[in-house]
Scaffold this active site. Structure first.
Site, short mmCIF file in Angstrom:
data_model
loop_
_atom_site.label_atom_id
_atom_site.label_comp_id
_atom_site.label_asym_id
_atom_site.label_seq_id
_atom_site.Cartn_x
_atom_site.Cartn_y
_atom_site.Cartn_z
N ASP A 154 0.75 -1.05 0.01
CA ASP A 154 -0.09 -0.07 0.01
C ASP A 154 0.79 1.27 0.07
OD1 ASP A 154 -2.90 1.02 0.90
OD2 ASP A 154 -1.60 2.25 1.95
N TYR A 197 2.57 9.93 -0.10
CA TYR A 197 3.99 9.35 0.39
C TYR A 197 5.13 9.84 -0.18
CZ TYR A 197 0.29 6.33 2.74
OH TYR A 197 -0.88 5.91 3.07
N LYS A 233 -2.86 6.12 -4.10
CA LYS A 233 -4.08 6.86 -3.72
C LYS A 233 -3.83 8.25 -4.51
CE LYS A 233 -3.70 4.96 0.69
NZ LYS A 233 -2.46 4.43 0.75
N HIS A 280 -7.67 9.84 -1.45
CA HIS A 280 -7.00 9.70 -0.03
C HIS A 280 -7.83 10.38 1.08
CE1 HIS A 280 -2.56 9.20 1.47
NE2 HIS A 280 -3.27 9.10 2.27
N GLU A 282 7.29 -10.47 11.80
CA GLU A 282 6.59 -10.94 12.94
C GLU A 282 5.05 -10.35 12.77
OE1 GLU A 282 7.01 -8.66 16.71
OE2 GLU A 282 8.61 -10.26 17.08
#
Length: 273
Positions: free
Chosen positions: A48, A53, A78, A111, A249
């Site tokens: 994503d 960004y 986005k 967005h 993890e």
């Protein structure tokens, strides 16, 4: 089957991997590239990103260099929140597509319903104008699904009332203690997939004593329990990390929380949330 290869089906039948790797606040360049490569190596198949960004080029390069067939990786990006007109939406899509250089986008989102510096302002008409461009891109096969982010019920009702395609997804801030029940219920009743960003409350859930107590029962970390909670609510988590150990993890979610533990998490209101 692993949770990384399990999928949710969007309302149009497109399958989206149940856990996504988020890249918000990871700068373009080696850090994004290495984090995405690590995520793909671990087994994530859903990445994503967003024009805002500023790291689409590094995301695209990491996917291309991974050697994984393009059709096996689900890519979301986005349209910037401040874009509220058709020409701006077309330009933003072309820019994202060029930077990613991965062919059609799998999921393209508005967005936010308003520009970030004018949160809460009314852009209903602009969102409809942008969405009509999204519908064109979707019909042309340039994106396999279209959706929104940060939209609450009133925003969704306005958009759906003035357009043809019901959003396939709504990506909202969603974590233990902040589950946006009204928007979540509205979406789930209408076949709109809810995606949860900041599923660890940007780190604030790490070390939460109540969550850690539940995690001990399963031999898991508090982060893993927090992420599993989203899946059991049919919400798609988008964990983000730049630490290889944590990236791995966060994907180890092949366990089931008991109904009692889900209820205990429902009742929590985490510190700082």
């Amino acid at each position: 089957m692993s949770v990384l290869t399990d999928t949710f089906a969007l309302s149009n039948g497109v399958e989206i991997p149940k856990v996504g790797f988020g890249t918000w606040q990871i700068p373009n360049g080696p850090l994004t590239y290495d984090s995405v490569r690590t995520a793909l190596d671990v087994g994530y198949r859903h990445i994503d990103t967003a024009r805002a960004y500023g790291n689409e080029a590094s995301v695209g390069r990491a996917v291309r260099d991974s050697g994984i067939p393009r059709e096996e990786v689900f890519i979301t990006t986005k349209c910037p929140a401040e874009v509220k007109d058709a020409a701006g939406a077309r330009h933003a899509f072309e820019r994202s597509t060029a930077l990613l250089d991965l062919g059609p986008i799998d999921l393209y989102l508005i967005h936010a319903p308003w520009p970030w510096n004018h949160q809460g302002s009314d852009h209903r008409a602009g969102n409809i104008e942008v969405w009509k461009v999204f519908e064109e891109l979707y019909e042309a096969g340039r994106t396999r699904a279209i959706g929104v982010s940060n939209f609450v019920v009133a925003d969704l009702e306005s958009l759906i009332g003035g357009t043809s395609v019901v959003p396939h997804a709504d990506q909202i801030r969603w974590y233990v203690g902040h589950t946006q029940p009204e928007t979540t219920a509205y979406c789930q009743e209408r076949g709109i997939l809810v995606e949860g960003y900041s599923p660890l409350a940007t780190g604030r859930l790490i070390g939460n004593e109540d969550i850690d107590l539940i995690a001990e029962k399963y031999g898991k970390t508090g982060a893993q329990v927090s992420l599993r909670y989203l899946l059991q609510k049919d919400v798609l988590p988008l964990p983000k990390s730049t630490t290889p150990r944590r990236i791995a993890e966060n994907a180890q979610l092949d366990f089931e929380l008991s109904p009692e533990d889900v209820a205990a998490l429902d009742a929590l209101s985490p510190t700082g949330a």
